[in-house]
Scaffold this active site. Structure first.
Site, PDB file in Angstrom:
ATOM      1  N   HIS A  49       8.128 -18.488   5.533  1.00  0.00           N
ATOM      2  CA  HIS A  49       8.858 -17.485   5.955  1.00  0.00           C
ATOM      3  C   HIS A  49       9.864 -17.481   4.638  1.00  0.00           C
ATOM      4  CE1 HIS A  49       8.492 -18.771  10.457  1.00  0.00           C
ATOM      5  NE2 HIS A  49       8.169 -17.635  10.294  1.00  0.00           N
ATOM      6  N   ASP A  52      12.080 -20.296   4.386  1.00  0.00           N
ATOM      7  CA  ASP A  52      11.572 -21.646   4.321  1.00  0.00           C
ATOM      8  C   ASP A  52      11.509 -21.748   2.808  1.00  0.00           C
ATOM      9  OD1 ASP A  52      10.880 -22.098   6.898  1.00  0.00           O
ATOM     10  OD2 ASP A  52       8.918 -20.839   6.602  1.00  0.00           O
TER      11      ASP A  52
END
Ligand code: GLO
Ligand code: MG
Length: 344
Positions: A49, A52
């Site tokens: 993501h 992340d």
């Protein structure tokens, strides 16, 4: 010699066990431990993501965002890992409460596109050009709350904005029919491909197929994969499993329907998926009952089952199957498949 498969996992697959009915039951897993687990499990890469890779990406100046993404790239390089894709995580942000691209609030729609462009910056600095678009909240809980004709246009606008952000960017749409919404605007691979065909540069829009999402749509995942492979559009997969029409279970690959998993591997083999350079991604959830320290077993098992099924596919008696097909003896074909799956 067959091209070897390459495997990826998402950091969200290694999680502390919270579910909608209870809090975490395992300590949080620092990102370094996720990377270490990927190395331990002999995976090739990581699915990201946007946040992340670069936490807090919305509050960083562009140079700081690029610097942080490059630092992550260095961490990956040092461990021999590669980034597979970056997905803008719109669904956790308060601005995305009513969806991002299809929100009824114009400011939220603008935010969603801006955030997605940031995800592109993260991806490019990380060294990958694939953006995964999981349109999580792009749909409705109350059917009359949004106009589906307008929503298609808004989805297209978002796709075009992402494509315009950089010429090398490609988008893989990951459709899911429901959850967290009741009715999603892009529920199946057919919808995703039809939308991609209307984009400003259709050649740069493909799909990611998740087993569980196809099952939730009442479809056969291997047929969905075959449809996308035939169009040259299967750019990633999220292999897992799903026991009928419930919440999205993200079970270990093959755990609910081993024959269905065999069929998925068979179509990936037939479509020479590994030759395309695309990865085998798993989107599997550790059981909440699992103890800390052993909460990556679901990933190891999924990969093991995938590899055993590759061997099963390669040893399938294709000549006998062809004879059954030529004589329209599908009962014998059924038996051939079942006996082959059960054979030691
Ligand atoms: C949830 C989705 C989710 C996505 C991931 C990448 O149902 O499968 O896990 O795959 O967020 O965008
Ligand atoms: Mg997924």
């Amino acid at each position: 010699m067959a091209t070897p498969y390459r495997f990826t996992l998402g950091p969200w697959n290694i999680h502390p066990g919270a579910d909608p009915f209870g809090p975490p039951v395992r300590p949080p897993v620092p990102f370094d431990d996720v990377l270490a687990a990927a190395v331990d499990l002999r995976f090739d890469g990581i699915q990201f993501h946007d946040d992340d890779a670069v936490p807090n990406l919305e509050n960083l100046a562009p140079e700081a965002l690029v610097r942080e993404a490059r630092e992550m790239r260095k961490r990956l390089d040092d461990l021999g890992l590669v980034p597979e894709f970056v997905a803008p995580r719109l669904w956790e942000h308060t601005h995305g409460i009513d969806g991002g691209y299809t929100s009824n609030c114009p400011a939220a729609r603008t935010w969603a596109i801006e955030r997605s462009k940031r995800a592109v910056d993260v991806a490019l600095a990380l060294g990958c050009s694939l953006i995964v678009m999981w349109p999580a909240r792009e749909g409705t809980a109350v059917r009359e709350s949004k106009n589906p004709i307008a929503a298609s246009g808004q989805m297209l606008e978002a796709i075009d904005a992402i494509l315009a952000a950089a010429p090398e960017v490609r988008i893989a749409i990951e459709p899911k029919p429901n959850e967290p919404v009741d009715h999603a605007f892009v529920p199946t691979i057919g919808h995703a491909l039809a939308l991609g065909a209307r984009a400003s540069d259709p050649a740069r829009v493909g799909v990611l197929i998740e087993t569980a999402h196809a099952i939730l749509a009442g479809l056969d995942p291997s047929d969905e994969m075959g449809f996308a492979l035939a169009a040259g559009k299967l750019w990633s997969v999220h292999l897992n499993d799903q026991n009928g029409l419930k919440f999205d279970q993200d079970k270990v690959f093959g755990a609910a329907n081993l024959r269905g998993a065999f069929d998925q591997v068979r179509v990936l083999e037939a479509g020479r998926y590994a030759d395309t350079g695309a990865f085998i991604g798993f989107d599997v959830k550790a059981q909440r009952t699992q103890r800390a320290g052993a909460a990556t077993a679901h990933l190891a098992t999924s990969r093991r089952i995938f590899e055993l099924l590759v061997a099963k596919v390669r040893s399938f008696p294709e000549r006998q199957a062809a004879e059954c097909i030529a004589t329209r003896d599908y009962e014998s074909l059924e038996r051939l498949v079942l006996e082959h799956l059960l054979a030691a």
